[in-house]
Design an enzyme around this catalytic site. Structure first.
Site, PDB file in Angstrom:
ATOM      1  N   THR A   1       0.821  -1.210   0.000  1.00 63.43           N
ATOM      2  CA  THR A   1       0.000   0.000   0.000  1.00 63.43           C
ATOM      3  C   THR A   1       0.852   1.256   0.000  1.00 63.43           C
ATOM      4  O   THR A   1       0.451   2.285  -0.539  1.00 63.43           O
ATOM      5  CB  THR A   1      -0.930  -0.034   1.238  1.00 63.43           C
ATOM      6  OG1 THR A   1      -1.811  -1.146   1.066  1.00 63.43           O
ATOM      7  CG2 THR A   1      -1.752   1.221   1.382  1.00 63.43           C
TER       8      THR A   1
ATOM      9  N   SER B   1       1.457  -7.432  -1.011  1.00 62.06           N
ATOM     10  CA  SER B   1       2.261  -8.402  -0.250  1.00 62.06           C
ATOM     11  C   SER B   1       1.587  -9.764  -0.134  1.00 62.06           C
ATOM     12  O   SER B   1       2.225 -10.737   0.260  1.00 62.06           O
ATOM     13  CB  SER B   1       2.633  -7.861   1.131  1.00 62.06           C
ATOM     14  OG  SER B   1       1.557  -7.888   2.014  1.00 62.06           O
TER      15      SER B   1
ATOM     16  N   THR C   1       1.678  -4.417   4.285  1.00 61.21           N
ATOM     17  CA  THR C   1       1.550  -4.773   5.706  1.00 61.21           C
ATOM     18  C   THR C   1       0.963  -6.172   5.920  1.00 61.21           C
ATOM     19  O   THR C   1       1.187  -6.768   6.967  1.00 61.21           O
ATOM     20  CB  THR C   1       0.657  -3.754   6.441  1.00 61.21           C
ATOM     21  OG1 THR C   1      -0.628  -3.730   5.823  1.00 61.21           O
ATOM     22  CG2 THR C   1       1.271  -2.373   6.452  1.00 61.21           C
ATOM     23  N   ASP C   2       0.201  -6.682   4.917  1.00 60.66           N
ATOM     24  CA  ASP C   2      -0.505  -7.950   5.144  1.00 60.66           C
ATOM     25  C   ASP C   2       0.426  -9.083   5.566  1.00 60.66           C
ATOM     26  O   ASP C   2       0.099  -9.860   6.464  1.00 60.66           O
ATOM     27  CB  ASP C   2      -1.262  -8.377   3.876  1.00 60.66           C
ATOM     28  CG  ASP C   2      -2.487  -7.509   3.613  1.00 60.66           C
ATOM     29  OD1 ASP C   2      -2.810  -6.673   4.468  1.00 60.66           O
ATOM     30  OD2 ASP C   2      -3.109  -7.675   2.548  1.00 60.66           O
TER      31      ASP C   2
HETATM   32  N1  ASP Z   1      -2.737  -5.521   0.673  1.00 59.93           N
HETATM   33  C1  ASP Z   1      -1.692  -4.587   1.018  1.00 59.93           C
HETATM   34  C2  ASP Z   1      -0.380  -5.325   1.024  1.00 59.93           C
HETATM   35  O1  ASP Z   1      -0.110  -6.028   1.951  1.00 59.93           O
HETATM   36  C3  ASP Z   1      -1.982  -3.977   2.347  1.00 59.93           C
HETATM   37  C4  ASP Z   1      -0.948  -3.017   2.870  1.00 59.93           C
HETATM   38  O2  ASP Z   1       0.142  -2.859   2.351  1.00 59.93           O
HETATM   39  O3  ASP Z   1      -1.262  -2.365   3.887  1.00 59.93           O
HETATM   40  O4  ASP Z   1       0.383  -5.209   0.104  1.00 59.93           O
END
Ligand code: ASP
Length: 316
Positions: free
Chosen positions: A16, A62, A95-96
């Site tokens: 993100t 991710s 973050t995932d």
């Molecule tokens: N779906 C995103 C990822 O993990 C969520 C994020 O980055 O907060 O790439």
């Protein structure tokens, strides 16, 4: 070091923090769009604290990170550990699955220089994106570790929403909060001491990793799911209820499974103690959340398939 500033290598993997959507909106965006170079350019304050370089490892959500990409990232970090022109490493990541990648790096790179992962909950095009402050904080943390290089400088960290977490304890704890990262034992903080004596696995010559899947137990869950998972895996993690428990129906199927099985808890918090009657011959995840136990099991299986040896790996 002509400028007197520490030199930090930023390795971008997507997420993100590199996401783009409708201007001003925090949802409905596409992660992994902005290049490493543009990400760095968007935070001009970085140059006040460090000389930074930007490098793209991949640019993905991710959830699309693969074992191959983890190996690629780990190999590049290992090279940078030996590069005398670099003082610290920052990795931008979705973050995932950031907790899994951070843990993977910590188990596969012998760090002399700190590695700090960061990301964001809002895309770069949101009204108040959190990425720039997180990236700046991660670089400042890496600079801090490079100046005062006593342990725990030689570890892998996640910097997020003003807090620093160690790679073993960190977990994504909220699907939506801006401070989405937390630790497996809330209230106890990060336990970096535990990391000093952890396992190390050399993945530098590997192209892929053993297949490990996590099976999640719920009330009356069909045991056939467990049976199927065992057929397509080299090792399994059961995310059991409470301290890693499941039904007698699952226990019966488990008796016939002959690959290493690690028992973790779907609570993601606290210490799992193995119930030997329910899960004889299984391996206890201890404090590791199911997704972290999967990382460790995958790596353990690169060196041994013996349950007793894997138990030793998990006891560290
Ligand atoms: N779906 C995103 C990822 O993990 C969520 C994020 O980055 O907060 O790439």
């Amino acid at each position: 070091m002509a400028s007197g500033k520490k030199r930090i290598a930023i390795l971008a993997t997507g997420g993100t923090i590199a996401g783009v959507g409708e201007p001003g909106k925090s949802t409905g965006y596409v992660p992994g769009q902005i290049s490493a170079e543009d990400l760095v350019k968007s935070v001009p304050e970085l140059s006040e604290y460090a000389e930074v370089t930007a490098e793209q490892i991949c640019n993905v959500n991710s959830d699309d990170i693969t074992d191959k990409l983890c190996i690629k990232l780990s190999n590049r970090i290992r090279e940078l550990q030996e590069d005398e022109t670099i003082d610290g490493i920052v990795v931008t990541h979705g973050t995932d699955t950031m907790d899994e990648t951070a843990y993977f790096i910590s188990l596969t790179v012998k760090c002399e220089k700190a590695v700090v992962l960061t990301g964001s909950m809002k895309p770069a095009t949101a009204k108040d994106p959190d990425g720039p402050a997180n990236l700046l904080g991660a670089v400042r943390a890496a600079v801090g570790f490079a100046i005062d290089d006593d342990p725990p400088a030689n570890l892998v960290w996640v910097f997020f929403a003003g807090e620093l977490f160690d790679a073993r304890s960190v977990q994504k704890c909220s699907a939506s909060a801006i401070n989405a990262m937390g630790v497996d034992a809330p209230g106890e903080g990060s336990n970096w001491n535990a990391l000093k004596e952890q396992n190390f696995f050399d993945v530098s010559k590997l192209q892929e990793l053993p297949r490990v899947n996590v099976v999640y137990f719920t009330v009356d869950a069909n045991p056939k799911v467990l049976e199927y998972a065992a057929c397509v895996s080299d090792g399994l993690v059961i995310a059991g209820a409470g301290s890693g428990e499941f039904s007698q129906a699952w226990a019966k199927v488990l008796e016939r499974i002959d690959i290493p099985v690690v028992i973790a808890s779907r609570t993601h918090h606290g210490l799992v103690t193995l119930n030997e009657t329910l899960a004889p011959g299984c391996i206890c995840a201890g404090r590791l959340a199911p997704q972290k136990a999967a990382v460790l099991l995958k790596l353990a299986l690169t060196v041994t398939e013996r349950v007793d040896d894997i138990k030793r790996v998990f006891s560290l």
